[in-house]
Write a protein that holds these residues in place. Structure first.
Motif, PDB file in Angstrom:
ATOM      1  N   GLU A  21      -1.930  34.169 -11.326  1.00 40.90           N
ATOM      2  CA  GLU A  21      -2.341  35.402 -12.126  1.00 40.90           C
ATOM      3  C   GLU A  21      -3.641  35.040 -12.851  1.00 40.90           C
ATOM      4  O   GLU A  21      -3.664  33.902 -13.260  1.00 40.90           O
ATOM      5  CB  GLU A  21      -1.314  35.658 -13.212  1.00 40.90           C
ATOM      6  CG  GLU A  21      -1.564  36.874 -14.073  1.00 40.90           C
ATOM      7  CD  GLU A  21      -0.340  36.813 -15.068  1.00 40.90           C
ATOM      8  OE1 GLU A  21      -0.494  36.684 -16.417  1.00 40.90           O
ATOM      9  OE2 GLU A  21       0.864  37.369 -14.694  1.00 40.90           O
ATOM     10  N   LEU A  22      -4.642  35.686 -12.854  1.00 37.24           N
ATOM     11  CA  LEU A  22      -5.754  35.536 -13.233  1.00 37.24           C
ATOM     12  C   LEU A  22      -6.195  36.336 -14.452  1.00 37.24           C
ATOM     13  O   LEU A  22      -5.956  37.784 -14.243  1.00 37.24           O
ATOM     14  CB  LEU A  22      -7.157  35.586 -12.180  1.00 37.24           C
ATOM     15  CG  LEU A  22      -8.589  35.446 -12.875  1.00 37.24           C
ATOM     16  CD1 LEU A  22      -8.712  33.892 -13.090  1.00 37.24           C
ATOM     17  CD2 LEU A  22      -9.565  35.716 -11.662  1.00 37.24           C
ATOM     18  N   THR A  23      -6.469  35.886 -15.551  1.00 36.42           N
ATOM     19  CA  THR A  23      -6.818  36.668 -16.503  1.00 36.42           C
ATOM     20  C   THR A  23      -8.263  36.098 -17.188  1.00 36.42           C
ATOM     21  O   THR A  23      -8.741  35.138 -17.097  1.00 36.42           O
ATOM     22  CB  THR A  23      -6.067  36.440 -17.953  1.00 36.42           C
ATOM     23  OG1 THR A  23      -4.698  36.665 -17.604  1.00 36.42           O
ATOM     24  CG2 THR A  23      -6.403  37.197 -19.352  1.00 36.42           C
ATOM     25  N   GLY A  24      -9.134  37.224 -17.438  1.00 40.67           N
ATOM     26  CA  GLY A  24     -10.505  36.925 -17.878  1.00 40.67           C
ATOM     27  C   GLY A  24     -11.428  36.945 -16.704  1.00 40.67           C
ATOM     28  O   GLY A  24     -12.486  36.490 -17.029  1.00 40.67           O
ATOM     29  N   GLU A  26     -13.451  38.941 -15.551  1.00 42.19           N
ATOM     30  CA  GLU A  26     -14.866  39.612 -15.802  1.00 42.19           C
ATOM     31  C   GLU A  26     -15.749  38.676 -16.399  1.00 42.19           C
ATOM     32  O   GLU A  26     -16.884  39.153 -16.398  1.00 42.19           O
ATOM     33  CB  GLU A  26     -14.463  40.862 -16.724  1.00 42.19           C
ATOM     34  CG  GLU A  26     -14.245  40.453 -18.337  1.00 42.19           C
ATOM     35  CD  GLU A  26     -12.535  40.197 -18.221  1.00 42.19           C
ATOM     36  OE1 GLU A  26     -11.977  40.153 -19.539  1.00 42.19           O
ATOM     37  OE2 GLU A  26     -11.817  39.899 -17.520  1.00 42.19           O
ATOM     38  N   HIS A  27     -15.462  37.725 -17.051  1.00 39.88           N
ATOM     39  CA  HIS A  27     -16.307  36.688 -17.506  1.00 39.88           C
ATOM     40  C   HIS A  27     -17.088  35.831 -16.388  1.00 39.88           C
ATOM     41  O   HIS A  27     -18.222  35.139 -16.796  1.00 39.88           O
ATOM     42  CB  HIS A  27     -15.599  35.503 -18.300  1.00 39.88           C
ATOM     43  CG  HIS A  27     -15.006  36.270 -19.458  1.00 39.88           C
ATOM     44  ND1 HIS A  27     -15.600  37.173 -20.426  1.00 39.88           N
ATOM     45  CD2 HIS A  27     -13.662  36.177 -20.110  1.00 39.88           C
ATOM     46  CE1 HIS A  27     -14.864  37.563 -21.268  1.00 39.88           C
ATOM     47  NE2 HIS A  27     -13.687  37.145 -21.075  1.00 39.88           N
ATOM     48  N   ARG A 155      -0.689  30.189 -13.510  1.00 40.14           N
ATOM     49  CA  ARG A 155      -1.682  31.306 -14.445  1.00 40.14           C
ATOM     50  C   ARG A 155      -3.049  30.587 -14.837  1.00 40.14           C
ATOM     51  O   ARG A 155      -3.210  29.442 -15.021  1.00 40.14           O
ATOM     52  CB  ARG A 155      -1.264  31.508 -15.886  1.00 40.14           C
ATOM     53  CG  ARG A 155      -0.046  32.296 -15.989  1.00 40.14           C
ATOM     54  CD  ARG A 155       0.490  32.607 -17.405  1.00 40.14           C
ATOM     55  NE  ARG A 155       1.712  33.763 -17.349  1.00 40.14           N
ATOM     56  CZ  ARG A 155       2.938  33.396 -17.113  1.00 40.14           C
ATOM     57  NH1 ARG A 155       3.451  31.913 -16.713  1.00 40.14           N
ATOM     58  NH2 ARG A 155       3.983  34.271 -16.994  1.00 40.14           N
ATOM     59  N   THR A 157      -6.696  31.316 -16.953  1.00 40.28           N
ATOM     60  CA  THR A 157      -7.233  32.058 -17.917  1.00 40.28           C
ATOM     61  C   THR A 157      -8.868  31.710 -18.103  1.00 40.28           C
ATOM     62  O   THR A 157      -9.073  30.387 -18.172  1.00 40.28           O
ATOM     63  CB  THR A 157      -6.502  31.581 -19.224  1.00 40.28           C
ATOM     64  OG1 THR A 157      -5.322  31.994 -19.304  1.00 40.28           O
ATOM     65  CG2 THR A 157      -7.220  32.665 -20.285  1.00 40.28           C
TER      66      THR A 157
END
Length: 226
Positions: A21-24, A26-27, A155, A157
């Motif tokens: 799962e990838l969060t962020g 968009e950076h 995960r 982040t």
């Protein structure tokens, strides 16, 4: 020096194995050079991070090269490290996305260790943003010392890009590199929640190895002792 993961071939297996799962995300810029600076828990970090990023990511073949070691300490090792840094700089200037583990080696116990200053050198000489990344769960999918992976939850982040123009005002290049490296590690720690240890991971590994060797050999008897 480059790891490429074929999503078509390996994708179903990797998704089943790690449920990544990838969060962020968009950076991470869609184009242009940037440095991904990640914590390092397992050898599969270099598989799952590129797999979850839309752009190709280049990693060093050996993260231990990125140590920032001075030539006066070990000329051969430091020359290899500098050659690798300069190769990375060329890739970055060509618009590549480059991945580096500032700790220099995998964490021996899941904690976050002091960063090596190669990341500071790259940031200063490239002028490109450093994007902090926190991996979690990879050490459970493939713990250090194990060869067979097991299913788990990974995960990733990604934090906001960091730039370091203001650090150029520090009185020496060495202080600039160290200040940048420490800032990157603070951001990684904020993302990962890991306990921070202000020593190098390689030093801790040497201490653990020495303790294991001492336990195997047992106490040394002195003359006259029983």
């Amino acid at each position: 020096m480059q790891y490429r993961v074929s999503r078509a071939v390996a994708g179903p297996f990797l998704r089943l194995l790690g449920r990544p799962e990838l969060t962020g995300g968009e950076h991470i810029p869609a184009t242009g050079g940037a440095i991904l600076a990640s914590n390092h828990l397992s050898i599969v970090d270099s598989i799952f991070l590129p797999f979850m990023v839309d752009r190709p990511v280049t990693f060093a073949a050996k993260s231990e090269y990125f140590t920032g070691t001075r030539l006066s300490v070990d000329r051969a090792q430091a020359r290899a490290g500098q050659d690798m840094l300069e190769a990375a700089l060329g890739l970055l200037r060509g618009g590549a996305l480059f991945g580096i583990y500032p700790e220099g080696t995998r964490s021996p116990d899941g904690r976050l260790y002091r960063g090596r200053t190669g990341i500071g050198w790259l940031a200063l000489n490239s002028g490109l943003p450093v994007i902090p990344v926190a991996m979690s769960g990879t050490d459970r999918v493939l713990p250090p010392g194990h060869r067979v992976p097991r299913m788990g939850k990974i995960r990733i982040t990604v934090g906001e890009p960091l730039t370091f123009e203001s650090y150029r005002d520090l009185p020496s290049a060495a202080r600039q590199r160290r200040a940048i490296t420490d800032e990157v590690m603070r951001c990684i720690q904020a993302l990962s929640g890991q306990e921070y240890v202000p020593v190098y991971a390689s030093v801790r590994k040497e201490e653990l190895a020495a303790a294991r060797n001492g336990a195997r050999t047992g106490p040394v008897s002195r003359p006259g002792e029983r």
